[in-house]
Design a protein around this motif. Sequence first.
Motif, short mmCIF file in Angstrom:
data_model
loop_
_atom_site.label_atom_id
_atom_site.label_comp_id
_atom_site.label_asym_id
_atom_site.label_seq_id
_atom_site.Cartn_x
_atom_site.Cartn_y
_atom_site.Cartn_z
N ILE A 1 27.42 33.71 34.23
CA ILE A 1 28.63 34.16 34.92
C ILE A 1 29.51 34.98 33.98
CG2 ILE A 1 30.80 33.38 35.96
CD1 ILE A 1 29.18 31.04 37.16
N ASP A 2 29.72 34.49 32.76
CA ASP A 2 30.57 35.21 31.80
C ASP A 2 30.00 36.59 31.49
OD1 ASP A 2 32.37 33.14 31.71
OD2 ASP A 2 31.71 32.38 29.76
N THR A 3 28.69 36.68 31.32
CA THR A 3 28.06 37.97 31.03
C THR A 3 28.23 38.92 32.21
OG1 THR A 3 26.44 36.92 29.57
CG2 THR A 3 25.90 39.12 30.40
N ALA A 4 28.04 38.41 33.42
CA ALA A 4 28.20 39.25 34.62
C ALA A 4 29.64 39.76 34.72
CB ALA A 4 27.81 38.46 35.86
N ARG A 5 30.61 38.90 34.48
CA ARG A 5 32.02 39.31 34.54
C ARG A 5 32.33 40.38 33.51
NH1 ARG A 5 34.87 33.43 35.31
NH2 ARG A 5 34.70 33.34 37.57
N LYS A 6 31.77 40.26 32.32
CA LYS A 6 32.00 41.25 31.27
C LYS A 6 31.44 42.61 31.66
CE LYS A 6 32.06 37.73 27.77
NZ LYS A 6 31.25 36.98 26.83
N HIS A 7 30.50 42.61 32.59
CA HIS A 7 29.92 43.86 33.08
C HIS A 7 30.54 44.29 34.41
CE1 HIS A 7 26.69 44.57 30.15
NE2 HIS A 7 26.69 43.26 30.02
N ARG B 1 30.98 42.55 37.21
CA ARG B 1 30.37 42.00 38.43
C ARG B 1 31.17 40.80 38.92
NH1 ARG B 1 25.09 43.62 39.61
NH2 ARG B 1 25.75 42.65 41.55
N ASN B 2 31.13 40.56 40.21
CA ASN B 2 31.78 39.42 40.83
C ASN B 2 30.90 38.19 40.64
OD1 ASN B 2 31.91 37.57 43.35
ND2 ASN B 2 33.88 38.64 43.33
N ALA B 3 31.46 37.11 40.11
CA ALA B 3 30.68 35.91 39.80
C ALA B 3 30.03 35.32 41.05
CB ALA B 3 31.58 34.87 39.13
N PHE B 4 30.77 35.24 42.15
CA PHE B 4 30.21 34.66 43.36
C PHE B 4 29.05 35.50 43.90
CE2 PHE B 4 30.15 33.88 47.99
CZ PHE B 4 29.92 32.52 47.97
N ALA B 5 29.22 36.82 43.90
CA ALA B 5 28.17 37.72 44.38
C ALA B 5 26.91 37.61 43.52
CB ALA B 5 28.67 39.16 44.42
N VAL B 6 27.11 37.51 42.21
CA VAL B 6 25.97 37.39 41.30
C VAL B 6 25.22 36.08 41.54
CG1 VAL B 6 25.39 37.09 38.85
CG2 VAL B 6 26.90 38.92 39.55
N LEU B 7 25.96 34.99 41.76
CA LEU B 7 25.31 33.71 42.02
C LEU B 7 24.60 33.72 43.37
CD1 LEU B 7 27.95 31.20 40.61
CD2 LEU B 7 25.73 31.82 39.62
N CYS B 8 25.19 34.36 44.37
CA CYS B 8 24.52 34.47 45.68
C CYS B 8 23.22 35.26 45.55
CB CYS B 8 25.44 35.16 46.69
SG CYS B 8 26.79 34.12 47.26
N ASP B 9 23.26 36.38 44.83
CA ASP B 9 22.05 37.17 44.60
C ASP B 9 20.99 36.35 43.88
OD1 ASP B 9 23.24 39.32 45.84
OD2 ASP B 9 23.75 40.36 43.97
#
Length: 83
Positions: A42-48, A50-58
Amino acid sequence: MTACSNNISERGVRPLKTQQKISGRLASDDVTQDRLDIRGYIDTARKHGRNAFAVLCDLMLGTPWQPPAQAISPYSGSSQSGV
C-alpha cells in the motif's frame, strides 16, 4: 522498537511497531509478516500516486499493480575511460 526518524521506510513500519508495543505482540510471526507485506504494498502504491483501496481491489481481482520498472542507465556502472 523503531526509533523515530525521517526515513520513509521506517515511517511505514512505525504504526505496526506501536501496535506491537501496546499489545505485546501482533499475533504470530506469519501474521506480522503478512501485515508488513500488505502495508509495504500500500505504501509503495501511494508513493506512486495510486489509490490504496483501488490497488487492493485490483489485487483481489487478480490484476495486481506493480511499480514501473526502473530504467537502468548505461552510464550507471563503473566508468571506463580510454587511456
